[in-house]
Design an enzyme around this catalytic site. Structure first.
Site, short mmCIF file in Angstrom:
data_model
loop_
_atom_site.label_atom_id
_atom_site.label_comp_id
_atom_site.label_asym_id
_atom_site.label_seq_id
_atom_site.Cartn_x
_atom_site.Cartn_y
_atom_site.Cartn_z
N PRO A 196 0.82 -1.20 0.00
CA PRO A 196 0.00 0.00 0.00
C PRO A 196 0.86 1.25 0.00
O PRO A 196 1.86 1.34 0.70
CB PRO A 196 -0.80 -0.12 1.31
CG PRO A 196 -0.81 -1.59 1.60
CD PRO A 196 0.50 -2.12 1.10
N ASP A 239 -8.41 -2.51 -3.52
CA ASP A 239 -7.02 -2.31 -3.91
C ASP A 239 -6.11 -2.52 -2.72
O ASP A 239 -6.48 -2.21 -1.58
CB ASP A 239 -6.82 -0.90 -4.48
CG ASP A 239 -7.01 0.18 -3.43
OD1 ASP A 239 -6.01 0.69 -2.89
OD2 ASP A 239 -8.18 0.51 -3.12
N SER A 240 -4.93 -3.06 -2.96
CA SER A 240 -3.90 -3.21 -1.94
C SER A 240 -4.45 -3.96 -0.72
O SER A 240 -4.92 -5.09 -0.85
CB SER A 240 -3.36 -1.83 -1.57
OG SER A 240 -2.13 -1.93 -0.90
N ALA A 241 -4.42 -3.35 0.46
CA ALA A 241 -4.98 -4.02 1.64
C ALA A 241 -6.46 -4.32 1.43
O ALA A 241 -6.97 -5.35 1.88
CB ALA A 241 -4.78 -3.16 2.88
#
Length: 386
Positions: free
Chosen positions: A4, A301-303
């Site tokens: 992130p 997205d990401s986490a």
């Protein structure tokens, strides 16, 4: 594997700015081995509580997380020196981009600048804390909503649902008084289309001789997609508002409405608290708002991508209705940091691996005292088959 962008951790390589009590990351060479298929790698995590794999880069999960050093006026020079050094490095990166080209051919000047800024900040975690990171990341939420989009903040109460499995105790503690926040995001063109289709369907329903005067059922000719979006931010920062630069274009691209959830953040709420919030939002859509589960996509997205996968696996393993699909945008799905891409993509990653025990280590913030219990739990990393 990409971390992130809001993760601000790492060691300081600049001797003038290095905090004397900040431990240095140990760089260890790993023996080269033949790459394994994803299914083979995931078999290690078939059950909760398994030992860390040999390729893990997380460090000792028993290591206690350090507290951030208190701010002192005598430390002000470090912030000024850091700002000056980062500005110099940024100028160098821009000049190199123009003269020699970007590190990757696909990068524009914006990506070069962003990578330079984030790399520099991440190497000086001792100068920041989570509150400061949230404040900085929150600036993006102040950007005005574009004229061709609609954003509607909403709240809803978390109701006990009789949840099974890992969330049973969390569900039993709910009394219906806790609220969650989020926002509906939709492009105006999409919203006008939806409204027009609803009006047309309502006229057809009201004019049908077979319809009952006591029903409000409207049958749309076109299935309306709804996306439940879970934002990224290392599990301890960002919000629905900060991610409008992603969610608004995504809504337009998919021609669909997005419900963006503000799930509770770490370290105030540890895992599986955010998963409980995600499940509550999904059930809000399918049970309270009566949106067919097949018409829902879950994205993140990401986490938020990792949380999306955890949500899908929880629903699957406990026999709940599954959504129509999932969208994972650069998802963070390996809390043990076992993938070889940590080294093979080191020169391109926006953020380097966090230091074990660092006060901004997102894994420690997310799992807390349950680090050993949940670090290799299938809800965080496991079989995605089915």
């Amino acid at each position: 594997m990409t971390w992130p962008m809001s993760l601000l951790t790492g060691s300081c390589n600049n001797k003038e700015l290095e905090d004397t009590e900040q431990p240095k990351a140990e760089v260890q060479s790993r023996p080269q081995s033949a790459p394994q298929a994803p299914k083979d790698l995931l078999r290690h995590y078939a059950a909760p509580g398994v030992p860390l794999p040999p390729s893990a880069r997380i460090g000792d999960p028993k290591l206690k997380q350090r507290e951030r050093e208190p701010f002192r006026l005598t430390s002000l020079w470090k912030y000024g020196a850091f700002a000056a050094w980062k500005a110099s490095d940024l100028v160098s990166a821009v000049v190199s981009h123009q003269l020699r080209g970007p590190l990757k051919k696909s990068w524009g000047i914006q990506m070069t600048i962003l990578t330079c800024i984030m790399r520099d900040v991440s190497r000086h975690s001792h100068l920041a804390d989570i509150a400061m990171i949230r404040l900085v990341m929150g600036i993006s939420g102040l950007v005005p909503v574009p004229s061709d989009a609609l954003v509607t903040p909403v709240t809803f109460q978390v109701r006990p649902r009789g949840l099974r499995g890992i969330l049973a105790d969390f569900d039993a503690a709910e009394d219906g008084s806790r609220e969650l926040f989020g926002e509906w995001v939709v492009g105006k063109r999409t919203w006008r289309r939806i409204q027009a289709e609803r009006r047309a369907a309502k006229r057809e329903t009201s004019g049908s001789t077979s319809s009952s005067p006591h029903t409000n059922t409207i049958h749309l000719k076109r299935r309306e997609r709804v996306v439940l979006y879970l934002h990224g931010g290392a599990y301890y920062t960002s919000s629905a508002a900060t991610h409008r630069l992603i969610t608004i274009p995504l809504s337009k691209s998919l021609d669909a409405r997005l419900f963006v959830l503000d799930y509770r953040l770490a370290p105030e709420t540890r895992f599986p608290g955010p998963l409980h919030d995600a499940v509550s939002a999904y059930f809000r859509l399918i049970f309270d708002l009566q949106i067919p589960h097949n018409d829902i996509l879950v994205a993140g997205d990401s986490a938020g991508g990792g949380l999306t996968l955890a949500l899908l696996m929880y629903l699957r393993d406990n026999g709940y209705p599954l959504p129509g699909g999932g969208i994972l945008l650069s998802p963070w799905v390996d809390l043990t940091m076992s993938c070889d891409s940590w080294e093979s993509n080191a020169q391109f990653d926006v953020v380097p691996p966090p230091l074990p025990g660092d006060h901004l280590n997102p894994i420690a913030c997310y799992l807390g005292e349950h680090m050993e219990k949940y670090l290799t739990h299938p809800r965080g990393l496991g079989s995605a088959e089915g």
